[in-house]
Write an enzyme that holds these catalytic residues in place. Structure first.
Site, PDB file in Angstrom:
ATOM      1  N   GLU A   1      -4.057   7.492  -4.321  1.00 51.80           N
ATOM      2  CA  GLU A   1      -4.538   6.957  -5.612  1.00 51.80           C
ATOM      3  C   GLU A   1      -5.934   7.464  -5.921  1.00 51.80           C
ATOM      4  O   GLU A   1      -6.736   7.580  -5.002  1.00 51.80           O
ATOM      5  CB  GLU A   1      -4.601   5.423  -5.537  1.00 51.80           C
ATOM      6  CG  GLU A   1      -3.263   4.767  -5.429  1.00 51.80           C
ATOM      7  CD  GLU A   1      -3.403   3.261  -5.213  1.00 51.80           C
ATOM      8  OE1 GLU A   1      -4.505   2.699  -5.419  1.00 51.80           O
ATOM      9  OE2 GLU A   1      -2.409   2.648  -4.832  1.00 51.80           O
TER      10      GLU A   1
ATOM     11  N   HIS B   1      -1.622   0.687 -10.070  1.00 53.94           N
ATOM     12  CA  HIS B   1      -2.221  -0.318  -9.179  1.00 53.94           C
ATOM     13  C   HIS B   1      -2.860  -1.456  -9.987  1.00 53.94           C
ATOM     14  O   HIS B   1      -4.079  -1.657  -9.942  1.00 53.94           O
ATOM     15  CB  HIS B   1      -3.256   0.334  -8.248  1.00 53.94           C
ATOM     16  CG  HIS B   1      -3.585  -0.514  -7.049  1.00 53.94           C
ATOM     17  ND1 HIS B   1      -3.987   0.001  -5.849  1.00 53.94           N
ATOM     18  CD2 HIS B   1      -3.581  -1.861  -6.864  1.00 53.94           C
ATOM     19  CE1 HIS B   1      -4.215  -0.969  -4.983  1.00 53.94           C
ATOM     20  NE2 HIS B   1      -3.967  -2.124  -5.584  1.00 53.94           N
TER      21      HIS B   1
ATOM     22  N   ARG C   1       0.855  -1.189   0.000  1.00 57.46           N
ATOM     23  CA  ARG C   1       0.000   0.000   0.000  1.00 57.46           C
ATOM     24  C   ARG C   1       0.889   1.237   0.000  1.00 57.46           C
ATOM     25  O   ARG C   1       1.960   1.235   0.626  1.00 57.46           O
ATOM     26  CB  ARG C   1      -0.920   0.008   1.234  1.00 57.46           C
ATOM     27  CG  ARG C   1      -2.127  -0.911   1.125  1.00 57.46           C
ATOM     28  CD  ARG C   1      -3.127  -0.462   0.058  1.00 57.46           C
ATOM     29  NE  ARG C   1      -4.295  -1.313  -0.044  1.00 57.46           N
ATOM     30  CZ  ARG C   1      -4.481  -2.305  -0.952  1.00 57.46           C
ATOM     31  NH1 ARG C   1      -3.546  -2.588  -1.833  1.00 57.46           N
ATOM     32  NH2 ARG C   1      -5.598  -3.000  -0.973  1.00 57.46           N
TER      33      ARG C   1
HETATM   34  P1  NAP Z   1      -1.195 -11.690   4.232  1.00 58.77           P
HETATM   35  O1  NAP Z   1      -1.110 -13.117   3.797  1.00 58.77           O
HETATM   36  O2  NAP Z   1      -2.081 -11.319   5.350  1.00 58.77           O
HETATM   37  O3  NAP Z   1       0.302 -11.196   4.556  1.00 58.77           O
HETATM   38  C1  NAP Z   1       0.573 -10.008   5.198  1.00 58.77           C
HETATM   39  C2  NAP Z   1       2.037 -10.018   5.622  1.00 58.77           C
HETATM   40  O4  NAP Z   1       2.350  -8.745   6.187  1.00 58.77           O
HETATM   41  C3  NAP Z   1       2.359 -11.068   6.666  1.00 58.77           C
HETATM   42  O5  NAP Z   1       3.618 -11.621   6.406  1.00 58.77           O
HETATM   43  C4  NAP Z   1       2.384 -10.254   7.965  1.00 58.77           C
HETATM   44  O6  NAP Z   1       3.223 -10.893   8.909  1.00 58.77           O
HETATM   45  C5  NAP Z   1       2.977  -8.946   7.452  1.00 58.77           C
HETATM   46  N1  NAP Z   1       2.684  -7.798   8.305  1.00 58.77           N
HETATM   47  C6  NAP Z   1       1.455  -7.325   8.679  1.00 58.77           C
HETATM   48  N2  NAP Z   1       1.595  -6.263   9.496  1.00 58.77           N
HETATM   49  C7  NAP Z   1       2.938  -6.063   9.623  1.00 58.77           C
HETATM   50  C8  NAP Z   1       3.701  -5.123  10.353  1.00 58.77           C
HETATM   51  N3  NAP Z   1       3.140  -4.177  11.131  1.00 58.77           N
HETATM   52  N4  NAP Z   1       5.046  -5.189  10.271  1.00 58.77           N
HETATM   53  C9  NAP Z   1       5.646  -6.153   9.512  1.00 58.77           C
HETATM   54  N5  NAP Z   1       4.972  -7.077   8.809  1.00 58.77           N
HETATM   55  C10 NAP Z   1       3.626  -7.026   8.867  1.00 58.77           C
HETATM   56  O7  NAP Z   1      -1.649 -10.769   3.021  1.00 58.77           O
HETATM   57  P2  NAP Z   1      -1.385 -10.957   1.455  1.00 58.77           P
HETATM   58  O8  NAP Z   1      -2.516 -11.728   0.851  1.00 58.77           O
HETATM   59  O9  NAP Z   1       0.012 -11.428   1.232  1.00 58.77           O
HETATM   60  O10 NAP Z   1      -1.550  -9.420   0.988  1.00 58.77           O
HETATM   61  C11 NAP Z   1      -0.691  -8.440   1.519  1.00 58.77           C
HETATM   62  C12 NAP Z   1      -1.095  -7.045   1.077  1.00 58.77           C
HETATM   63  O11 NAP Z   1      -0.757  -6.848  -0.293  1.00 58.77           O
HETATM   64  C13 NAP Z   1      -2.595  -6.701   1.118  1.00 58.77           C
HETATM   65  O12 NAP Z   1      -3.021  -6.372   2.420  1.00 58.77           O
HETATM   66  C14 NAP Z   1      -2.681  -5.524   0.170  1.00 58.77           C
HETATM   67  O13 NAP Z   1      -2.453  -4.312   0.861  1.00 58.77           O
HETATM   68  C15 NAP Z   1      -1.528  -5.758  -0.800  1.00 58.77           C
HETATM   69  N6  NAP Z   1      -1.996  -6.126  -2.155  1.00 58.77           N
HETATM   70  C16 NAP Z   1      -1.709  -5.317  -3.213  1.00 58.77           C
HETATM   71  C17 NAP Z   1      -2.120  -5.666  -4.481  1.00 58.77           C
HETATM   72  C18 NAP Z   1      -1.799  -4.820  -5.673  1.00 58.77           C
HETATM   73  O14 NAP Z   1      -2.533  -4.888  -6.654  1.00 58.77           O
HETATM   74  N7  NAP Z   1      -0.731  -4.050  -5.648  1.00 58.77           N
HETATM   75  C19 NAP Z   1      -2.888  -6.822  -4.683  1.00 58.77           C
HETATM   76  C20 NAP Z   1      -3.172  -7.606  -3.586  1.00 58.77           C
HETATM   77  C21 NAP Z   1      -2.715  -7.257  -2.325  1.00 58.77           C
HETATM   78  P3  NAP Z   1       3.031 -10.709  10.504  1.00 58.77           P
HETATM   79  O15 NAP Z   1       1.550 -10.828  10.774  1.00 58.77           O
HETATM   80  O16 NAP Z   1       3.857 -11.795  11.089  1.00 58.77           O
HETATM   81  O17 NAP Z   1       3.560  -9.364  10.809  1.00 58.77           O
HETATM   82  C1  8YV Z   2      -7.250  -4.698  -6.034  1.00 54.70           C
HETATM   83  C2  8YV Z   2      -5.542  -4.959  -4.178  1.00 54.70           C
HETATM   84  O1  8YV Z   2      -7.020  -4.192  -7.294  1.00 54.70           O
HETATM   85  O2  8YV Z   2      -6.502  -6.962  -3.408  1.00 54.70           O
HETATM   86  C3  8YV Z   2      -5.919  -5.906  -3.122  1.00 54.70           C
HETATM   87  O3  8YV Z   2      -5.626  -5.617  -1.950  1.00 54.70           O
HETATM   88  O4  8YV Z   2      -4.874  -4.001  -3.928  1.00 54.70           O
HETATM   89  C4  8YV Z   2      -5.931  -5.203  -5.591  1.00 54.70           C
HETATM   90  O5  8YV Z   2      -5.961  -6.560  -5.894  1.00 54.70           O
HETATM   91  C5  8YV Z   2      -7.934  -3.676  -5.245  1.00 54.70           C
HETATM   92  O6  8YV Z   2      -8.143  -4.018  -3.925  1.00 54.70           O
HETATM   93  C6  8YV Z   2      -9.272  -3.400  -5.856  1.00 54.70           C
HETATM   94  O7  8YV Z   2      -9.610  -2.181  -5.461  1.00 54.70           O
END
Ligand code: NAP
Ligand code: 8YV
Length: 322
Positions: free
Chosen positions: A262, A280, A233
């Protein structure tokens, strides 16, 4: 059986909207400005909400929806929803984990390679007709001598790390809790990891705790060959500190898919030539967005038909805590 009324908040693909309409009586709000008037009119009858992009679900909105039971979020990140207020009101929040993991990991690798090898500039060079006058300069960066530090090693972080393994790139990670099931070096202290690596990949949620965690100190520790990739994020990076580090070449480059405001992107980032900027699109394929939309719908269907959500977030667990 009569269809439940479901509030649909913000942009969703036509296929997903159609899927919602087949199951529910939908009330679509495209712009937050329309919301108050609509809620005053129909808020009392709404038991479920499907949340697309860019409209937050805050405490004030929940107060206008006294019968709300579930908010199904389109996306795995749910930083736009006040989960504390939801938990207090017994409202379940669901997200769309797993179905987007591999897509986002693919995008991250693409962004990493684009940034390290300066590939977008090479493409611009060719299209500008400059190749016949001379070869494009060699890239300063290479994956051959890089060490990656993952900030976040959850579902997506792990899928990224697996791809780096295949490329022979050493991986370390920083999270709050060490994982027992991975061979990577764990750093409880982010600054210590930034000293030890030259590439940071951010894939943590946007929370009060992660806000600004990549600050001037961390960027300085990364050093002049440092590269920062953010697919988590926008708020996780202190943006003014990043701009300054890129301008002064305290670090080499940044590849960003997410931004704090964004879809607005800082003009300073746009003006720099050591940034690669994507709108994004981490999960942005038709295949994956359809799968996310379906999981969002399935959560609502499962709630109203079977009385249980499929993928509740940790703040609103199911079964509810006593
Ligand atoms: P997840 O499986 O819940 O993984 C989150 C990771 O972040 C875990 O390793 C967690 O470990 C760590 N974390 C959380 N809070 C933290 C903190 N304060 N300090 C250090 N590490 C921390 O989630 P995911 O499915 O991998 O998704 C992660 C994130 O990616 C989403 O929440 C979203 O914001 C982002 N995302 C972006 C896109 C995009 O299109 N760019 C798409 C999908 C997701 P611990 O709990 O051990 O700290
Ligand atoms: C999406 C994302 O595009 O899943 C997330 O956390 O950042 C992206 O996959 C977004 O959430 C849709 O608004």
């Amino acid at each position: 059986m009569s269809k439940q009324d479901v509030l649909v908040l913000g942009g969703l693909r036509a296929e997903t909207l159609e899927g919602l309409k087949q199951q529910f009586t939908t009330h679509l709000v495209k712009d937050a400005k329309e919301l108050s008037a609509l809620l005053a009119r129909i808020g009392n009858g709404i038991r479920g909400a499907a949340r697309g992009t860019h409209i937050g679900v805050d405490r004030a909105m929940m107060e206008q929806l006294p019968k709300l039971e579930i908010v199904a979020n389109f996306g795995v990140g749910y930083d736009g929803i006040d989960t504390k207020a939801a938990a207090e009101r017994g409202i379940i929040v669901t997200n769309t984990p797993d179905v987007l993991t591999e897509e986002v990991a693919d995008t991250t690798l693409g962004l990493l390679l684009m940034t390290v090898r300066d590939l977008p500039a090479g493409e611009r060079y060719l299209r500008a007709g400059k190749w016949p006058s001379g070869d494009f300069p060699l890239s300063k960066g290479s994956m051959r001598d890089r060490k990656v530090g993952m900030i976040g090693l959850g579902r997506i972080g792990l899928a990224i790390a697996r791809r780096l393994d295949a490329m022979g790139v050493p991986v370390s990670y920083h999270t709050r809790n060490p994982r027992k099931d991975v061979p990577y070096n764990y750093y409880p202290d982010l600054a210590a990891m930034a000293e030890a690596v030259d590439t940071l990949i951010i894939i943590v949620p946007g929370t009060a705790e992660t806000k600004g965690m990549v600050n001037a100190k961390i960027l300085k520790a990364l050093g002049p060959t440092g590269i920062v990739i953010n697919v988590g994020r926008g708020v996780v990076i202190d943006e003014p500190a990043l701009v300054e580090a890129l301008k002064s070449h305290t670090i080499q480059a940044a590849g960003l898919d997410v931004f704090p405001h964004e879809p607005q992107v800082s003009p300073e980032l746009l003006a720099l030539d050591n940034t690669v900027l994507l709108p994004h699109l981490g999960s942005g394929s038709v295949f994956t967005r359809n799968a996310m939309g379906q999981l969002m719908i399935d959560n609502l269907v499962s709630w109203f038909r079977d009385g249980k959500p499929l993928t509740p977030v940790v703040e609103t667990p199911w079964p509810r805590k006593a």
